[in-house]
Design an enzyme around this catalytic site. Sequence first.
Site, short mmCIF file in Angstrom:
data_model
loop_
_atom_site.label_atom_id
_atom_site.label_comp_id
_atom_site.label_asym_id
_atom_site.label_seq_id
_atom_site.Cartn_x
_atom_site.Cartn_y
_atom_site.Cartn_z
N HIS A 1 -4.29 11.34 31.88
CA HIS A 1 -3.17 12.16 32.36
C HIS A 1 -3.32 13.57 31.78
CE1 HIS A 1 0.80 12.90 34.01
NE2 HIS A 1 1.10 13.52 32.88
N ASN B 1 -6.16 5.02 32.18
CA ASN B 1 -5.88 6.20 33.01
C ASN B 1 -5.99 7.44 32.14
OD1 ASN B 1 -4.86 7.68 35.34
ND2 ASN B 1 -2.93 7.85 34.24
#
Length: 197
Positions: free
Chosen positions: A111, A109
């Site tokens: 961020h 991911n």
Amino acid sequence: MSNQQKPPKKIVIFASGNGTNAENIIKHFQKSEKAEVVALFSNRRSAGALKKAHDLNVKALHFDKEAIYHSHEVLNVLRDMKPDLIVLAGFLWLMPKRILQQFSNKVINIHPALLPAYGGKGMYGSRVHEAVIANKEKESGISIHYVNDQYDEGRIIFQARTQLDNTDTPDSLAQKIHELEYRHFPEVIEELLEKQA
């Protein structure tokens, strides 16, 4: 000895929003022989990411909560695709344990802050930048990390920083963060794929 090229590594992207990071990644790997984006999944039917993927000739798939959390529908499609890496690019739902177990150390991911600061449930997009500005931080940045079953708590792979000045607003900070994302995210994906056997 065979000089045959290895088949390209397969990337699957999950996105909930406009899909600018997804688009950047797809375009990056369309110029590569080593890897390709084979599909984009979105939990929002109206997500710009679906249209961007479709326009770039990448399979664009919409799913709902039932398909990812209460049945094996999404998992079964992923099993059939056999991705080498699953990339969350602005995907706002928690990834279910069964997918994380099936694709151990293959789900990452991005961020828009320097984790562990400004992470966790509800911390995404402009909310992150507003909090950073409100706290008068001197710097922010991006974090690329492995995904576990908690929001933004997986092992960090890479971080890049940008300085803030007194005139920065959430919008101007968002611009700085996007520039870091576009520059580094495809490169980190490439490096992770190269490390895989």
